[in-house]
Design a protein around this motif. Structure first.
Motif, PDB file in Angstrom:
ATOM      1  N   TYR A 110      46.962  12.173 -38.791  1.00 38.37           N
ATOM      2  CA  TYR A 110      46.554  11.433 -39.984  1.00 38.37           C
ATOM      3  C   TYR A 110      45.798  10.181 -39.556  1.00 38.37           C
ATOM      4  O   TYR A 110      46.199   9.480 -38.613  1.00 38.37           O
ATOM      5  CB  TYR A 110      47.784  11.050 -40.798  1.00 38.37           C
ATOM      6  CG  TYR A 110      47.500  10.143 -41.974  1.00 38.37           C
ATOM      7  CD1 TYR A 110      46.940  10.633 -43.148  1.00 38.37           C
ATOM      8  CD2 TYR A 110      47.799   8.773 -41.898  1.00 38.37           C
ATOM      9  CE1 TYR A 110      46.684   9.787 -44.229  1.00 38.37           C
ATOM     10  CE2 TYR A 110      47.557   7.927 -42.969  1.00 38.37           C
ATOM     11  CZ  TYR A 110      46.994   8.441 -44.130  1.00 38.37           C
ATOM     12  OH  TYR A 110      46.732   7.604 -45.187  1.00 38.37           O
TER      13      TYR A 110
ATOM     14  N   TYR B 132      43.752   6.574 -41.099  1.00 40.06           N
ATOM     15  CA  TYR B 132      43.580   5.696 -42.254  1.00 40.06           C
ATOM     16  C   TYR B 132      42.690   4.516 -41.892  1.00 40.06           C
ATOM     17  O   TYR B 132      42.852   3.885 -40.834  1.00 40.06           O
ATOM     18  CB  TYR B 132      44.942   5.190 -42.729  1.00 40.06           C
ATOM     19  CG  TYR B 132      44.881   4.121 -43.807  1.00 40.06           C
ATOM     20  CD1 TYR B 132      44.658   4.452 -45.144  1.00 40.06           C
ATOM     21  CD2 TYR B 132      45.037   2.765 -43.468  1.00 40.06           C
ATOM     22  CE1 TYR B 132      44.587   3.459 -46.126  1.00 40.06           C
ATOM     23  CE2 TYR B 132      44.973   1.780 -44.449  1.00 40.06           C
ATOM     24  CZ  TYR B 132      44.739   2.137 -45.772  1.00 40.06           C
ATOM     25  OH  TYR B 132      44.672   1.161 -46.728  1.00 40.06           O
TER      26      TYR B 132
ATOM     27  N   SER C 212      39.452   2.052 -49.322  1.00 42.54           N
ATOM     28  CA  SER C 212      40.311   2.628 -48.287  1.00 42.54           C
ATOM     29  C   SER C 212      39.936   4.096 -48.094  1.00 42.54           C
ATOM     30  O   SER C 212      39.432   4.748 -49.005  1.00 42.54           O
ATOM     31  CB  SER C 212      41.783   2.501 -48.677  1.00 42.54           C
ATOM     32  OG  SER C 212      42.051   3.237 -49.863  1.00 42.54           O
TER      33      SER C 212
ATOM     34  N   SER D 218      41.278   7.828 -46.037  1.00 42.90           N
ATOM     35  CA  SER D 218      42.302   8.519 -45.253  1.00 42.90           C
ATOM     36  C   SER D 218      41.976  10.002 -45.179  1.00 42.90           C
ATOM     37  O   SER D 218      41.303  10.553 -46.055  1.00 42.90           O
ATOM     38  CB  SER D 218      43.693   8.315 -45.867  1.00 42.90           C
ATOM     39  OG  SER D 218      43.745   8.854 -47.175  1.00 42.90           O
TER      40      SER D 218
END
Length: 392
Positions: free
Chosen positions: A35, A37, A45, A47
Motif C-alpha cells: 500500500y 499513500y 491525497s 493512495s
C-alpha cells in the motif's frame, strides 16, 4: 570395441561434468507489492496498491563461464516490471541491466546497459537506496538529482572494476553517446574508489555527463527524443544544461547493533542553455551560467533482533541562487522498519516527510516533491508505504 566405447562415453561424461562445474547460470528476482499513500499529490491525497515499494520488482539471469587461467566470461540480463500490472520497466525488456564481459586477474570489464560507478559506490550510504522506499524512489535525494540511487542507468557503457586489494577497490565507467558526427555528445564518465575493512566503509566517486536531459535522464524507451525528460520541479528548469557534474563521498561504521552512516554530494548543472530542449524556457540572464546543489545526509540503522531492523535518516539539500532568487532548500526525514519472516520474505513499513523553502528551478515557490511521487501543491509532503517483499 565395447570396452573402447565405454571408455569414450566415460571420458565424454567427465568432460561434460567438468564443464558444468566450471560454468553457472542463475535465475533470480524480487516481487514486491503493498500500500502506498501520498498526503499531497497536487493538492489532494493519493493512495493505491502499488508494486515495487521497498525494492523494484525484477527478474534476472546472471552467469559466468570459467575460461581457465583466472579468466571468466560473465553476463547479466535483468528485467524490471510492475507487480500490480505486469508492465515492463521504462518500456524495455531488460531495462535494469543488460551486459556481457570478461573477468580477469586484473579486474572485470563489462559492456552494455549498466549502473554508473557513482551509484554503485555511493548508493549503499544513502537511506533511500538502502531501506527507505527504494523501489518507489521516495527516499532518494530530491528528484534523484545526484543519481546516487542509480535510477538512471548508462547505455552503451564500458565499465571496469578492479580486484579488491587490502580493502581498496577502484572502478570507472564510460558511456558513449552514440551521436553520429559528435563523439562527446550525450557521453558520460564516472570513476570512484571504495574501501572496506571490518566495520568501516568509505567511498568517493565522480560523474560527468554531457547533455544530461538526453543522456542520463533520457536513456529509456519511454523518454522523449526532443522534450524535457527531467520532470521534477527541483531541477526541471535546468534541462538545457550543457553538462552535469556530481562529486560525492559516503561512509558508514558498525557499532554492535547500530550502523551509523553519512553521505555528501555536490551536483552542478553547467552551461545552461547549451542543450536545445523543446518546451524548456530559460531567462536570458542565466544563459551560460551554472546552478549548484549541495546535499548532506545522516542515517542510522538499528537491528533490534536478527529479524527486526529500524532505520532513521535526515537529509538537507540546498540550491544556489537562480535568476536573482534565493535557491530552494529541501529537508527530508525517513523512518522505516523491516521484519524478516524468513531469509527470503520480509515485511516493511516506511514513513517519509519533506519540507521545501525558497524558489525552485521553475522560478516559483518551491513545493515538496518526493522523488518519483506527484509533487505537492504546498511546501510539505508526507509519504507512507507498507507491504511485503519476496526474493528468489
Amino acid at each position: 570395441m565395447k570396452t573402447s566405447l565405454t571408455l569414450i562415453a566415460a571420458a565424454a561424461c567427465g568432460i561434460a561434468c567438468t564443464a558444468h562445474a566450471q560454468s553457472s547460470v542463475t535465475l533470480y528476482g524480487i516481487v514486491d507489492a503493498g500500500y502506498r499513500y501520498n498526503s499531497n499529490a497536487g493538492g489532494k491525497s493519493q493512495s493505491a496498491i502499488a508494486g515495487g515499494n521497498e525494492s523494484a520488482s525484477r527478474f534476472g539471469i546472471t552467469g559466468s563461464e570459467d575460461l581457465g587461467g583466472g579468466y571468466r566470461a560473465v553476463f547479466t540480463l535483468e528485467n524490471g516490471f510492475t507487480t500490480t500490472t505486469g508492465a515492463l520497466q521504462a518500456g524495455l525488456m531488460f531495462g535494469r541491466q543488460a551486459f556481457v564481459g570478461l573477468g580477469t586477474p586484473f579486474g572485470t570489464v563489462t559492456l552494455g546497459r549498466q549502473y554508473l560507478t557513482l551509484s554503485s559506490y555511493l548508493g549503499p550510504f544513502e537511506a533511500g537506496s538502502d531501506w527507505a522506499a527504494r523501489g518507489a524512489g521516495w527516499g532518494y535525494h530530491p528528484g534523484g538529482l545526484d543519481d546516487v540511487d542509480g535510477t538512471e542507468r548508462a547505455n552503451n557503457a564500458i565499465k571496469y572494476v578492479s580486484p579488491r586489494y587490502r580493502g581498496l577497490q577502484v572502478s570507472a565507467t564510460y558511456s558513449l553517446g552514440g551521436v553520429a558526427g559528435d563523439v562527446t555528445r550525450n557521453g558520460m564518465i564516472s570513476a570512484g574508489a571504495d574501501y572496506a575493512q571490518g566495520p568501516f566503509k568509505l567511498a568517493a566517486a565522480y560523474l560527468f555527463v554531457k547533455n544530461p536531459n538526453y543522456s542520463l535522464f533520457g536513456n529509456n524507451a519511454t523518454s522523449s527524443a526532443t522534450g524535457n525528460n527531467i520532470s521534477s520541479p527541483v531541477f526541471s528548469g535546468y534541462a538545457t544544461a550543457g553538462s552535469q557534474q556530481v562529486f560525492g563521498a559516503g561512509t558508514s561504521y558498525d557499532i554492535g547493533k547500530f550502523t551509523l552512516g553519512g553521505i555528501y554530494t555536490n551536483t552542478k548543472f553547467a552551461d545552461l542553455g547549451a542543450t536545445a530542449v523543446a518546451g524548456a524556457t530559460l531567462p536570458a540572464s542565466e544563459v551560460g551560467r551554472s546552478v549548484t546543489f549541495n546535499t548532506a545526509e545522516a542515517n542510522l540503522k538499528y537491528r533490534l533482533t536478527p529479524a527486526l531492523q529500524f532505520g532513521l535518516a535526515y537529509a538537507y539539500t540546498r540550491a544556489s541562487s537562480f535568476n536573482g532568487q534565493s535557491g530552494a532548500s529541501y529537508q527530508q526525514w525517513n523512518l522505516g522498519a523491516n521484519y524478516a519472516l524468513s531469509k527470503r520474505t520480509d515485511l516493511y513499513c516506511v514513513v517519509l516527510h519533506e519540507k521545501a523553502a525558497g524558489y525552485d528551478s521553475t522560478g516559483h515557490r518551491a513545493v515538496a516533491a518526493l522523488t518519483s511521487a506527484t509533487p505537492s501543491a504546498s511546501d510539505t509532503q508526507t509519504g507512507f508505504t507498507v507491504g511485503i517483499r519476496h526474493l528468489f
